[in-house]
Design an enzyme around this catalytic site. Structure first.
Site, PDB file in Angstrom:
ATOM      1  N   CYS A  95     111.430  21.644 -33.239  1.00 47.84           N
ATOM      2  CA  CYS A  95     110.274  22.089 -33.882  1.00 47.84           C
ATOM      3  C   CYS A  95     110.525  21.856 -35.486  1.00 47.84           C
ATOM      4  CB  CYS A  95     110.104  23.609 -34.542  1.00 47.84           C
ATOM      5  SG  CYS A  95     108.733  23.904 -34.733  1.00 47.84           S
ATOM      6  N   ARG A 129      97.226  25.955 -38.458  1.00 46.24           N
ATOM      7  CA  ARG A 129      98.846  25.878 -37.372  1.00 46.24           C
ATOM      8  C   ARG A 129      98.512  25.636 -36.018  1.00 46.24           C
ATOM      9  NH1 ARG A 129     103.112  27.956 -40.401  1.00 46.24           N
ATOM     10  NH2 ARG A 129     104.988  27.601 -38.039  1.00 46.24           N
ATOM     11  N   HIS A 198     108.699  24.974 -28.580  1.00 43.78           N
ATOM     12  CA  HIS A 198     109.998  25.907 -28.308  1.00 43.78           C
ATOM     13  C   HIS A 198     109.602  26.565 -26.560  1.00 43.78           C
ATOM     14  CE1 HIS A 198     110.126  26.713 -32.190  1.00 43.78           C
ATOM     15  NE2 HIS A 198     108.849  25.940 -32.679  1.00 43.78           N
TER      16      HIS A 198
HETATM   17  N1  GLN Z   1     108.461  25.184 -40.414  1.00 45.70           N
HETATM   18  C1  GLN Z   1     107.557  24.434 -39.866  1.00 45.70           C
HETATM   19  C2  GLN Z   1     106.350  24.180 -39.829  1.00 45.70           C
HETATM   20  O1  GLN Z   1     105.523  25.107 -39.646  1.00 45.70           O
HETATM   21  C3  GLN Z   1     108.057  23.912 -38.390  1.00 45.70           C
HETATM   22  C4  GLN Z   1     107.652  25.568 -37.602  1.00 45.70           C
HETATM   23  C5  GLN Z   1     108.753  25.972 -36.630  1.00 45.70           C
HETATM   24  O2  GLN Z   1     109.879  25.487 -36.315  1.00 45.70           O
HETATM   25  N2  GLN Z   1     108.552  27.002 -35.398  1.00 45.70           N
HETATM   26  O3  GLN Z   1     105.628  23.025 -39.147  1.00 45.70           O
END
Ligand code: GLN
Length: 250
Positions: A95, A129, A198
């Site tokens: 990520c 998101r 994750h």
């Molecule tokens: N900051 C990044 C995003 O929101 C990565 C998020 C994360 O590592 N969970 O895309």
């Protein structure tokens, strides 16, 4: 006796959703295979000599942590990371750590963050998101003669796009993956494996853990051939029921 040195880069800043579980899985499966491991934590201000390590891990981090790391990673560590990639060192980047390997990240609220440019990929944030379970299939590992199904959990605003010569890690069966539109997830270049998953990713997908251990052992030991077979009855049962439920949407 084989021996692997694992480096956890920025463990205090890049470790969302228990990404450290990937380190634990590498260590534990290595131990079950009779391989010694040592883990070294390297963070901001520490010097980093990539030649000391066989596997380098970067976990996820929110935009905030990525900004904190930016200056440090673009300096000495950046050139070490780039030469390690050319030297076929094994990386796992999740990520935020995945995004960091690319050229830049344009956040959804208008910040332009220059990243390493170690891989030809880039990330653009979106207001919505991408959150939820993800299943994708990777044809570089097979299971019963079919591409391996890999399961994880994603939560990112960034949409990542791959440039020339960067292969995706897999094809999305359920979830968003790299950008929610092209149907692919993650990236592979040389021995660098990147994913939005994750979960943690490796404890849930032991075949991928063994794949990374194998690559690292082959790099380090010319006489190394293959890992032995472990009894993965519990891991297989857990994995297949989770994958089935996600794909059936229950
Ligand atoms: N900051 C990044 C995003 O929101 C990565 C998020 C994360 O590592 N969970 O895309």
């Amino acid at each position: 006796m084989y021996d692997l040195n694992i480096c956890h880069l920025y463990p205090d800043l890049l470790n969302t959703y228990g990404d450290r579980g990937n380190i634990l899985a590498l260590q534990r499966r290595a131990q079950w295979h009779g391989i010694n491991t040592q883990v070294t934590n390297i963070t901001i201000g520490d010097s980093f000599d990539s030649s000391e390590y066989d596997i380098i891990f970067l976990g996820g981090g929110q935009d905030y942590e990525q900004e904190i790391i930016q200056a440090d990673v673009l300096n000495q560590k950046g050139s070490e990371i780039k030469s390690a990639i050319d030297n076929m060192k094994v990386f796992l980047c999740i990520c935020g750590g995945y995004q960091l390997m690319g050229k830049y990240y344009k956040t959804w609220d208008g910040k332009d963050i220059e990243f390493l440019g170690a891989l030809d990929l880039w990330t653009v944030g979106g207001k919505e998101r991408m959150i939820g379970n993800i299943v994708f299939e990777s044809d570089f590992i097979s299971e019963d003669g079919k591409p391996l199904k890999i399961v994880g959990f994603e939560n990112h605003s960034g949409r990542t796009y791959l440039g020339e010569g960067i292969r995706p890690l897999g094809k999305v069966l359920s979830g968003s993956g790299n950008n929610g539109t092209d149907g692919y997830e993650g990236a592979v270049y040389n021995n660098v494996y990147c994913s939005y998953s994750h979960g943690s990713l490796l404890p849930k997908n032991p075949q991928l853990t063994d794949h990374l251990l194998t690559l690292a052992l082959k790099q380090k030991y010319t006489d190394f051939d293959t890992l032995g077979q472990l009894d993965d009855t519990f891991e297989t049962a857990a994995r297949s029921s989770v994958i089935e439920r996600i794909l059936k949407n229950i």
